[in-house]
Design a protein around this motif. Structure first.
Motif, PDB file in Angstrom:
ATOM      1  N   ARG A  78       7.262   0.645  -8.176  1.00  0.00           N
ATOM      2  CA  ARG A  78       7.027   2.086  -8.031  1.00  0.00           C
ATOM      3  C   ARG A  78       5.818   2.527  -8.846  1.00  0.00           C
ATOM      4  N   ARG A  79       5.620   1.939  -9.999  1.00  0.00           N
ATOM      5  CA  ARG A  79       4.488   2.287 -10.852  1.00  0.00           C
ATOM      6  C   ARG A  79       3.152   1.889 -10.213  1.00  0.00           C
ATOM      7  N   ARG A  80       3.110   0.749  -9.533  1.00  0.00           N
ATOM      8  CA  ARG A  80       1.823   0.249  -9.018  1.00  0.00           C
ATOM      9  C   ARG A  80       1.554   0.591  -7.553  1.00  0.00           C
ATOM     10  N   THR A  81       2.552   1.132  -6.838  1.00  0.00           N
ATOM     11  CA  THR A  81       2.393   1.388  -5.411  1.00  0.00           C
ATOM     12  C   THR A  81       2.631   2.856  -5.107  1.00  0.00           C
ATOM     13  N   ALA A  82       1.711   3.441  -4.344  1.00  0.00           N
ATOM     14  CA  ALA A  82       1.821   4.860  -3.976  1.00  0.00           C
ATOM     15  C   ALA A  82       3.048   5.090  -3.088  1.00  0.00           C
ATOM     16  N   ARG A  83       3.586   6.282  -3.159  1.00  0.00           N
ATOM     17  CA  ARG A  83       4.758   6.611  -2.345  1.00  0.00           C
ATOM     18  C   ARG A  83       4.398   6.628  -0.857  1.00  0.00           C
ATOM     19  N   TYR A 109       0.806  -1.222   0.000  1.00  0.00           N
ATOM     20  CA  TYR A 109       0.000   0.000   0.000  1.00  0.00           C
ATOM     21  C   TYR A 109       0.839   1.273   0.000  1.00  0.00           C
ATOM     22  N   SER A 110       2.065   1.167   0.455  1.00  0.00           N
ATOM     23  CA  SER A 110       2.923   2.347   0.568  1.00  0.00           C
ATOM     24  C   SER A 110       4.376   1.935   0.376  1.00  0.00           C
ATOM     25  N   ARG A 111       5.097   2.680  -0.464  1.00  0.00           N
ATOM     26  CA  ARG A 111       6.523   2.407  -0.627  1.00  0.00           C
ATOM     27  C   ARG A 111       7.322   2.892   0.575  1.00  0.00           C
ATOM     28  N   ASN A 112       6.751   3.810   1.338  1.00  0.00           N
ATOM     29  CA  ASN A 112       7.468   4.408   2.462  1.00  0.00           C
ATOM     30  C   ASN A 112       6.590   4.515   3.709  1.00  0.00           C
ATOM     31  N   PRO A 113       6.128   3.390   4.236  1.00  0.00           N
ATOM     32  CA  PRO A 113       5.232   3.464   5.391  1.00  0.00           C
ATOM     33  C   PRO A 113       5.901   4.027   6.644  1.00  0.00           C
ATOM     34  N   GLN A 114       7.207   3.820   6.799  1.00  0.00           N
ATOM     35  CA  GLN A 114       7.898   4.318   7.982  1.00  0.00           C
ATOM     36  C   GLN A 114       7.932   5.848   7.997  1.00  0.00           C
ATOM     37  N   TYR A 115       8.176   6.463   6.852  1.00  0.00           N
ATOM     38  CA  TYR A 115       8.202   7.920   6.778  1.00  0.00           C
ATOM     39  C   TYR A 115       6.788   8.494   6.901  1.00  0.00           C
ATOM     40  N   THR A 116       5.820   7.787   6.335  1.00  0.00           N
ATOM     41  CA  THR A 116       4.424   8.216   6.435  1.00  0.00           C
ATOM     42  C   THR A 116       3.977   8.187   7.892  1.00  0.00           C
ATOM     43  N   GLY A 117       4.272   7.088   8.572  1.00  0.00           N
ATOM     44  CA  GLY A 117       3.887   6.953   9.976  1.00  0.00           C
ATOM     45  C   GLY A 117       4.508   8.015  10.861  1.00  0.00           C
ATOM     46  N   LEU A 118       5.790   8.265  10.666  1.00  0.00           N
ATOM     47  CA  LEU A 118       6.455   9.289  11.477  1.00  0.00           C
ATOM     48  C   LEU A 118       5.865  10.666  11.190  1.00  0.00           C
ATOM     49  N   GLY A 119       5.568  10.950   9.931  1.00  0.00           N
ATOM     50  CA  GLY A 119       4.951  12.232   9.592  1.00  0.00           C
ATOM     51  C   GLY A 119       3.591  12.412  10.243  1.00  0.00           C
ATOM     52  N   VAL A 120       2.792  11.351  10.270  1.00  0.00           N
ATOM     53  CA  VAL A 120       1.474  11.417  10.914  1.00  0.00           C
ATOM     54  C   VAL A 120       1.631  11.643  12.419  1.00  0.00           C
ATOM     55  N   ALA A 165      12.327  17.555   3.779  1.00  0.00           N
ATOM     56  CA  ALA A 165      13.523  16.714   3.883  1.00  0.00           C
ATOM     57  C   ALA A 165      13.257  15.302   3.369  1.00  0.00           C
ATOM     58  N   ILE A 166      12.095  14.758   3.688  1.00  0.00           N
ATOM     59  CA  ILE A 166      11.752  13.407   3.236  1.00  0.00           C
ATOM     60  C   ILE A 166      11.608  13.375   1.723  1.00  0.00           C
ATOM     61  N   ARG A 167      10.984  14.375   1.147  1.00  0.00           N
ATOM     62  CA  ARG A 167      10.842  14.408  -0.320  1.00  0.00           C
ATOM     63  C   ARG A 167      12.216  14.413  -1.007  1.00  0.00           C
ATOM     64  N   VAL A 168      13.138  15.189  -0.460  1.00  0.00           N
ATOM     65  CA  VAL A 168      14.489  15.236  -1.030  1.00  0.00           C
ATOM     66  C   VAL A 168      15.184  13.882  -0.834  1.00  0.00           C
ATOM     67  N   GLU A 200      16.924   8.036  -2.469  1.00  0.00           N
ATOM     68  CA  GLU A 200      16.673   6.641  -2.146  1.00  0.00           C
ATOM     69  C   GLU A 200      16.069   5.883  -3.333  1.00  0.00           C
ATOM     70  N   GLU A 201      15.115   6.496  -4.022  1.00  0.00           N
ATOM     71  CA  GLU A 201      14.481   5.812  -5.144  1.00  0.00           C
ATOM     72  C   GLU A 201      15.443   5.653  -6.324  1.00  0.00           C
ATOM     73  N   GLU A 202      16.331   6.584  -6.507  1.00  0.00           N
ATOM     74  CA  GLU A 202      17.352   6.435  -7.550  1.00  0.00           C
ATOM     75  C   GLU A 202      18.244   5.228  -7.237  1.00  0.00           C
ATOM     76  N   HIS A 203      18.629   5.108  -5.980  1.00  0.00           N
ATOM     77  CA  HIS A 203      19.453   3.976  -5.549  1.00  0.00           C
ATOM     78  C   HIS A 203      18.708   2.652  -5.741  1.00  0.00           C
ATOM     79  N   LEU A 204      17.444   2.591  -5.328  1.00  0.00           N
ATOM     80  CA  LEU A 204      16.667   1.360  -5.452  1.00  0.00           C
ATOM     81  C   LEU A 204      16.441   0.980  -6.909  1.00  0.00           C
ATOM     82  N   SER A 205      16.223   1.967  -7.745  1.00  0.00           N
ATOM     83  CA  SER A 205      16.045   1.703  -9.167  1.00  0.00           C
ATOM     84  C   SER A 205      17.323   1.124  -9.767  1.00  0.00           C
ATOM     85  N   ALA A 206      18.455   1.647  -9.352  1.00  0.00           N
ATOM     86  CA  ALA A 206      19.734   1.116  -9.844  1.00  0.00           C
ATOM     87  C   ALA A 206      19.980  -0.294  -9.313  1.00  0.00           C
TER      88      ALA A 206
END
Length: 82
Positions: A74-79, A15-26, A50-53, A58-64
């Motif tokens: 990444r195409r099928r799952t929301a950030r 459901y989320s590519r970044n649930p840890q960052y989402t949770g902390l933000g909430v 800061a998280i957006r940057v 991080e996504e560039e690294h994961l893609s590589a």
């Protein structure tokens, strides 16, 4: 941190590519609202920027690292929430 491991796409990562960052933000936003603190809201805004940057790096690294598998994920799952 040198070995790639495997790409996790099950569980909450469906459901989320970044649930840890989402949770902390909430949590930060909730604390700012409960405290009625404008300063805390500024901290939340700084965290969001800061998280957006960071996620761009991080996504560039994961893609590589994972190539087409990560690009499809990444195409099928929301950030944040999907």
């Amino acid at each position: 941190g040198v070995e790639r491991g495997e790409l996790i796409t099950a569980g909450i990562y469906r459901y989320s590519r970044n649930p840890q960052y989402t949770g902390l933000g909430v949590v930060l936003l909730g604390a700012a609202v409960v405290a009625r603190s404008g300063l805390a809201l500024l901290v939340v805004a700084a965290y969001a920027v800061a998280i957006r940057v960071w996620l761009m790096v991080e996504e560039e690294h994961l893609s590589a690292a994972f190539g087409a598998e990560y690009d499809e994920y990444r195409r099928r799952t929301a950030r944040f929430l999907g």
